[in-house]
Write a protein that holds these residues in place. Structure first.
Motif, PDB file in Angstrom:
ATOM      1  N   ARG A  53       0.830  -1.206   0.000  1.00  0.00           N
ATOM      2  CA  ARG A  53       0.000   0.000   0.000  1.00  0.00           C
ATOM      3  C   ARG A  53       0.861   1.250   0.000  1.00  0.00           C
ATOM      4  O   ARG A  53       0.553   2.240  -0.676  1.00  0.00           O
ATOM      5  CB  ARG A  53      -0.947  -0.014   1.200  1.00  0.00           C
ATOM      6  CG  ARG A  53      -1.986  -1.125   1.160  1.00  0.00           C
ATOM      7  CD  ARG A  53      -3.138  -0.860   2.111  1.00  0.00           C
ATOM      8  NE  ARG A  53      -2.713  -0.698   3.487  1.00  0.00           N
ATOM      9  CZ  ARG A  53      -2.540  -1.706   4.334  1.00  0.00           C
ATOM     10  NH1 ARG A  53      -2.747  -2.967   3.940  1.00  0.00           N
ATOM     11  NH2 ARG A  53      -2.179  -1.486   5.586  1.00  0.00           N
ATOM     12  N   TYR A  54       1.934   1.218   0.770  1.00  0.00           N
ATOM     13  CA  TYR A  54       2.880   2.344   0.785  1.00  0.00           C
ATOM     14  C   TYR A  54       3.484   2.545  -0.599  1.00  0.00           C
ATOM     15  O   TYR A  54       3.551   3.675  -1.102  1.00  0.00           O
ATOM     16  CB  TYR A  54       3.975   2.076   1.813  1.00  0.00           C
ATOM     17  CG  TYR A  54       5.112   3.076   1.804  1.00  0.00           C
ATOM     18  CD1 TYR A  54       5.032   4.234   2.554  1.00  0.00           C
ATOM     19  CD2 TYR A  54       6.263   2.843   1.059  1.00  0.00           C
ATOM     20  CE1 TYR A  54       6.075   5.156   2.558  1.00  0.00           C
ATOM     21  CE2 TYR A  54       7.306   3.742   1.060  1.00  0.00           C
ATOM     22  CZ  TYR A  54       7.208   4.907   1.803  1.00  0.00           C
ATOM     23  OH  TYR A  54       8.246   5.810   1.796  1.00  0.00           O
ATOM     24  N   ALA A 191      -3.249   7.573   5.794  1.00  0.00           N
ATOM     25  CA  ALA A 191      -3.900   6.293   6.065  1.00  0.00           C
ATOM     26  C   ALA A 191      -2.896   5.146   6.056  1.00  0.00           C
ATOM     27  O   ALA A 191      -3.098   4.132   6.728  1.00  0.00           O
ATOM     28  CB  ALA A 191      -4.998   6.037   5.040  1.00  0.00           C
ATOM     29  N   VAL A 192      -1.807   5.295   5.317  1.00  0.00           N
ATOM     30  CA  VAL A 192      -0.764   4.269   5.270  1.00  0.00           C
ATOM     31  C   VAL A 192       0.310   4.536   6.324  1.00  0.00           C
ATOM     32  O   VAL A 192       0.755   3.631   7.024  1.00  0.00           O
ATOM     33  CB  VAL A 192      -0.124   4.209   3.867  1.00  0.00           C
ATOM     34  CG1 VAL A 192       1.078   3.264   3.853  1.00  0.00           C
ATOM     35  CG2 VAL A 192      -1.139   3.765   2.826  1.00  0.00           C
ATOM     36  N   ALA A 193       0.727   5.808   6.437  1.00  0.00           N
ATOM     37  CA  ALA A 193       1.874   6.147   7.273  1.00  0.00           C
ATOM     38  C   ALA A 193       1.515   6.344   8.731  1.00  0.00           C
ATOM     39  O   ALA A 193       2.386   6.273   9.610  1.00  0.00           O
ATOM     40  CB  ALA A 193       2.547   7.407   6.736  1.00  0.00           C
ATOM     41  N   GLY A 194       0.239   6.618   9.036  1.00  0.00           N
ATOM     42  CA  GLY A 194      -0.142   6.903  10.408  1.00  0.00           C
ATOM     43  C   GLY A 194       0.159   8.324  10.845  1.00  0.00           C
ATOM     44  O   GLY A 194       0.021   8.662  12.023  1.00  0.00           O
ATOM     45  N   GLY A 218       6.191  15.811   3.962  1.00  0.00           N
ATOM     46  CA  GLY A 218       7.556  15.860   3.452  1.00  0.00           C
ATOM     47  C   GLY A 218       8.084  14.486   3.095  1.00  0.00           C
ATOM     48  O   GLY A 218       8.759  14.306   2.077  1.00  0.00           O
ATOM     49  N   MET A 219       7.770  13.476   3.921  1.00  0.00           N
ATOM     50  CA  MET A 219       8.269  12.135   3.640  1.00  0.00           C
ATOM     51  C   MET A 219       7.620  11.534   2.396  1.00  0.00           C
ATOM     52  O   MET A 219       8.225  10.668   1.751  1.00  0.00           O
ATOM     53  CB  MET A 219       8.071  11.231   4.853  1.00  0.00           C
ATOM     54  CG  MET A 219       9.013  11.549   6.012  1.00  0.00           C
ATOM     55  SD  MET A 219      10.768  11.424   5.598  1.00  0.00           S
ATOM     56  CE  MET A 219      10.943   9.653   5.384  1.00  0.00           C
ATOM     57  N   TRP A 220       6.420  11.974   2.037  1.00  0.00           N
ATOM     58  CA  TRP A 220       5.851  11.535   0.756  1.00  0.00           C
ATOM     59  C   TRP A 220       6.633  12.155  -0.386  1.00  0.00           C
ATOM     60  O   TRP A 220       6.946  11.460  -1.369  1.00  0.00           O
ATOM     61  CB  TRP A 220       4.373  11.898   0.630  1.00  0.00           C
ATOM     62  CG  TRP A 220       3.820  11.429  -0.696  1.00  0.00           C
ATOM     63  CD1 TRP A 220       3.267  10.209  -0.969  1.00  0.00           C
ATOM     64  CD2 TRP A 220       3.830  12.147  -1.943  1.00  0.00           C
ATOM     65  NE1 TRP A 220       2.932  10.123  -2.303  1.00  0.00           N
ATOM     66  CE2 TRP A 220       3.263  11.295  -2.932  1.00  0.00           C
ATOM     67  CE3 TRP A 220       4.262  13.417  -2.325  1.00  0.00           C
ATOM     68  CZ2 TRP A 220       3.115  11.690  -4.258  1.00  0.00           C
ATOM     69  CZ3 TRP A 220       4.123  13.815  -3.654  1.00  0.00           C
ATOM     70  CH2 TRP A 220       3.551  12.946  -4.607  1.00  0.00           C
ATOM     71  N   THR A 221       6.954  13.447  -0.307  1.00  0.00           N
ATOM     72  CA  THR A 221       7.682  14.092  -1.407  1.00  0.00           C
ATOM     73  C   THR A 221       9.036  13.423  -1.617  1.00  0.00           C
ATOM     74  O   THR A 221       9.458  13.204  -2.750  1.00  0.00           O
ATOM     75  CB  THR A 221       7.861  15.602  -1.159  1.00  0.00           C
ATOM     76  OG1 THR A 221       8.676  15.839   0.000  1.00  0.00           O
ATOM     77  CG2 THR A 221       6.519  16.294  -0.987  1.00  0.00           C
ATOM     78  N   MET A 222       9.718  13.087  -0.517  1.00  0.00           N
ATOM     79  CA  MET A 222      11.000  12.392  -0.648  1.00  0.00           C
ATOM     80  C   MET A 222      10.803  11.015  -1.273  1.00  0.00           C
ATOM     81  O   MET A 222      11.530  10.626  -2.198  1.00  0.00           O
ATOM     82  CB  MET A 222      11.675  12.264   0.708  1.00  0.00           C
ATOM     83  CG  MET A 222      13.088  11.704   0.625  1.00  0.00           C
ATOM     84  SD  MET A 222      13.659  10.939   2.140  1.00  0.00           S
ATOM     85  CE  MET A 222      12.645   9.471   2.155  1.00  0.00           C
TER      86      MET A 222
END
Length: 292
Positions: A53-54, A191-194, A218-222
């Protein structure tokens, strides 16, 4: 999101609530000068479905190993737990994630059993306040380290103008790809990362914290950047990222990358603009083989 994660996030947010922040057990006390907080979880099974999912929400292709940034999620709730401890001297919702460094040593596989440890020590000075470095270590169960991360959070306040500002990374110009991001991206990643920080999930809650609308994690953009080149790098890879201007949702971002002499590459996200105009940087980063 698991019930214990919801409770941890709520507890971490309490010191940011006026009035509640003064209650015993919630009130944050100044650092004693000897801060060292540690949380550890053993026997963690890397969940294949969760990793898939991530991968889907971050744009990674299907493969045997989990995406390189995925183990961040194995320690994120431990980060929140440390932020919620009375001995941690800053409220979680007052922290800004400014830099992130991942050092991968070997691939992490679905179904693998690992131990996860997160620790934070004394803050270091910054021109705009102070920086807390959260160190996450993922290791084989009782064995070798397979993945490490330093997540650096800024607590704004009186700072030291002579202190380092953080990672010094190349300004890599856009190279043609533009990604259009919809308004629901923050909720899908949360929903995936919490990570249900209100600045990411709804325009009204984001406005309460001074943003015109919700912003991307930010961690999604990275991770979205890493997804474009991960298959071209060795398993033992270091990724460094500096988060600059927030990405508003919905919105568009321009991706850029160029090779480095060490076999890695520099990369960036910026606001799409007119040809020849100076970019507005959202993220600057670099990836290179992890030294032995």
């Amino acid at each position: 999101m698991a019930p214990h994660a919801v409770a941890t996030l709520a507890k971490a947010a309490l010191p940011s609530v006026p009035g509640v922040s003064l209650l015993p057990g919630v009130r944050k006390e100044p650092s004693s000068g000897h801060l060292l907080l540690v949380r550890r979880r053993t026997g963690v099974v890397v969940d294949a479905d969760h990793a898939a999912r991530y991968a889907a929400v971050c744009g990674f292709p299907r493969k045997d190993a989990v995406p390189l940034p995925y183990p961040h999620l194995l320690g994120f709730d431990l980060q929140l737990a440390l932020m919620s401890e009375p001995g941690f001297p800053a409220p979680a919702l007052g922290l800004v994630h400014v830099d992130n460094v991942i050092r991968s040593h070997t691939p992490v596989l679905p179904g693998q059993v690992v131990d996860v440890e997160v620790r934070v020590g004394e803050p270091r000075p910054h021109p705009r306040g102070r920086i807390f470095d959260f160190e996450t270590v993922v290791s084989h169960e009782g064995g070798d380290v397979v993945w490490e991360e330093t997540s650096s959070y800024l607590h704004r306040g009186s700072g030291d103008e002579a202190a380092p500002r953080g990672l010094e990374l190349a300004e890599t110009p856009p190279s043609g790809a533009v990604w259009r991001l919809d308004a629901g991206l923050g909720r899908r990643y949360a929903a995936v990362a919490g990570d249900w920080n209100p600045i990411h999930v709804h325009p009204l809650s984001a406005k309460a914290f001074g943003f015109p609308r919700a912003i991307a994690h930010g961690m999604w953009t990275m991770a979205r950047c890493v997804a474009t080149f991960e298959n071209r790098l060795p398993a033992a890879t270091t990724v460094e990222a500096s988060f600059r201007k927030p990405v508003l949702l919905p919105g568009s971002v321009a991706f850029g990358s160029r090779p480095r002499g060490d076999g890695g590459l520099d990369f960036s996200l910026s606001r799409p603009g007119a040809p020849g105009a100076d970019p507005t940087w959202h993220l600057l980063g670099r990836a290179f083989p992890t030294p032995d």
